[in-house]
Design a protein around this motif. Structure first.
Motif, PDB file in Angstrom:
ATOM      1  N   ILE A  18      18.047  28.198-128.965  1.00 57.24           N
ATOM      2  CA  ILE A  18      17.912  27.304-130.112  1.00 57.24           C
ATOM      3  C   ILE A  18      18.853  26.113-129.981  1.00 57.24           C
ATOM      4  CG2 ILE A  18      18.391  27.157-132.601  1.00 57.24           C
ATOM      5  CD1 ILE A  18      17.041  29.892-132.855  1.00 57.24           C
ATOM      6  N   ALA A  19      20.072  26.345-129.483  1.00 55.67           N
ATOM      7  CA  ALA A  19      21.023  25.237-129.295  1.00 55.67           C
ATOM      8  C   ALA A  19      20.471  24.221-128.304  1.00 55.67           C
ATOM      9  CB  ALA A  19      22.365  25.776-128.825  1.00 55.67           C
ATOM     10  N   GLU A  21      17.333  23.702-127.602  1.00 59.93           N
ATOM     11  CA  GLU A  21      16.201  23.031-128.254  1.00 59.93           C
ATOM     12  C   GLU A  21      16.668  21.921-129.184  1.00 59.93           C
ATOM     13  OE1 GLU A  21      14.188  26.201-130.233  1.00 59.93           O
ATOM     14  OE2 GLU A  21      13.186  26.942-128.405  1.00 59.93           O
ATOM     15  N   ARG A  22      17.886  22.067-129.746  1.00 68.66           N
ATOM     16  CA  ARG A  22      18.426  21.061-130.660  1.00 68.66           C
ATOM     17  C   ARG A  22      19.276  20.020-129.920  1.00 68.66           C
ATOM     18  NH1 ARG A  22      17.973  22.641-136.116  1.00 68.66           N
ATOM     19  NH2 ARG A  22      19.878  21.556-136.775  1.00 68.66           N
ATOM     20  N   HIS A  24      21.830  20.486-127.634  1.00 65.52           N
ATOM     21  CA  HIS A  24      23.226  20.793-127.347  1.00 65.52           C
ATOM     22  C   HIS A  24      23.390  21.329-125.923  1.00 65.52           C
ATOM     23  CE1 HIS A  24      23.857  19.960-131.505  1.00 65.52           C
ATOM     24  NE2 HIS A  24      23.209  21.039-131.916  1.00 65.52           N
ATOM     25  N   LEU A 208      19.622  30.258-135.702  1.00 57.02           N
ATOM     26  CA  LEU A 208      19.513  28.895-136.230  1.00 57.02           C
ATOM     27  C   LEU A 208      20.623  28.618-137.231  1.00 57.02           C
ATOM     28  CD1 LEU A 208      18.081  26.192-136.588  1.00 57.02           C
ATOM     29  CD2 LEU A 208      16.599  27.299-138.290  1.00 57.02           C
ATOM     30  N   ILE A 212      23.457  25.689-136.960  1.00 52.25           N
ATOM     31  CA  ILE A 212      23.632  24.716-138.046  1.00 52.25           C
ATOM     32  C   ILE A 212      25.074  24.727-138.546  1.00 52.25           C
ATOM     33  CG2 ILE A 212      23.027  24.259-140.466  1.00 52.25           C
ATOM     34  CD1 ILE A 212      20.148  25.044-139.742  1.00 52.25           C
ATOM     35  N   GLU A 215      27.187  22.922-135.995  1.00 53.23           N
ATOM     36  CA  GLU A 215      27.016  21.471-136.124  1.00 53.23           C
ATOM     37  C   GLU A 215      27.835  20.927-137.296  1.00 53.23           C
ATOM     38  OE1 GLU A 215      22.396  21.379-134.450  1.00 53.23           O
ATOM     39  OE2 GLU A 215      22.801  21.351-136.609  1.00 53.23           O
TER      40      GLU A 215
END
Length: 233
Positions: A18-19, A21-22, A24, A208, A212, A215
């Protein structure tokens, strides 16, 4: 954002996906076979390890001046020690029994319901949590958080895995299959039942939420909760 993963089991691998995909970058994947080399290059660390090493992981983050998000449970008897170290090192820290956005909304619902039900002593409350067989702690940290919220807003004084005595909340901890996590809070009376329930379908919600939170915490100093991240206060 450069992320250090402390713990590279199924949750760590889901967080990695997920990281990435975002947008990172993962600069450290810490497991039992490697060291903390690379931690100081991280903007933030996410700890989903095991209770036996969580304190060591968090301590190393504070001394490396790296904010840390910890989703490991089963070590919280040393939470105050870590909170004190965070303040001494002017660090940044979020420890949560569950980072899922849905679960944190569920926490708020549970707290609100507990306040409402505290006026009606004809109801008794009990809880059930169901997890996969690899989960090491019982009851889950999420179940303990739910129980604490009821205790803080009612005449209940403690929780137990055994048969509940007066002013105790019984928690049933079930370990079966590959269940990511199901939590149920039930109020029973002689005439009816009120029940709230959260069911996780996979690990993505936990991962997720942790990303978040990571972040959000970068550039901050202090001890926070998911209520701060999600502006639920």
């Amino acid at each position: 954002m450069k992320i250090a993963l402390l713990g590279y089991g199924k949750m760590g691998q889901t967080i990695e996906r997920i990281a990435l995909e975002r947008g990172h970058e993962i600069v450290l994947k810490k497991d039992e076979f490697n060291t903390f080399e690379g931690l100081s290059n991280a903007d933030v660390a996410i700890d989903f390890s095991i209770p036996a090493v969580a304190v060591e992981n968090i301590t190393n983050c504070f001394y490396a001046n790296v904010p840390v998000i910890s989703g490991t449970t089963g070590w919280l008897d040393r939470y105050e020690e870590m909170a004190t170290l965070c303040e001494e090192r002017k660090g940044a820290f979020i420890s949560s029994s569950n980072f899922s956005l849905g679960v944190n909304l569920f926490f708020g619902l549970n707290e609100y319901l507990a306040k409402m039900m505290s006026k009606f002593n004809s109801y008794t409350v009990d809880m059930e949590e169901i997890h996969h067989t690899q989960k090491l702690d019982a009851p889950s940290g999420t179940a303990i958080s739910l129980a604490k919220a009821v205790i803080e807003n009612s005449d209940y004084t403690s929780w137990t895995l055994e048969d509940a005595k007066e002013n105790q909340i019984h928690i049933e901890a079930v370990r079966t299959g590959n269940v990511p996590g199901t939590h149920t809070v039930t109020y029973n009376s002689a005439v009816d039942t009120i029940e709230i329930k959260h069911t996780a379908h996979n690990r993505d919600g936990f991962a997720l939420g942790a990303v978040i939170a990571a972040e959000w915490i970068v550039g901050k100093q202090g001890i926070f909760t998911m209520k701060d991240v999600l502006e639920l206060k």
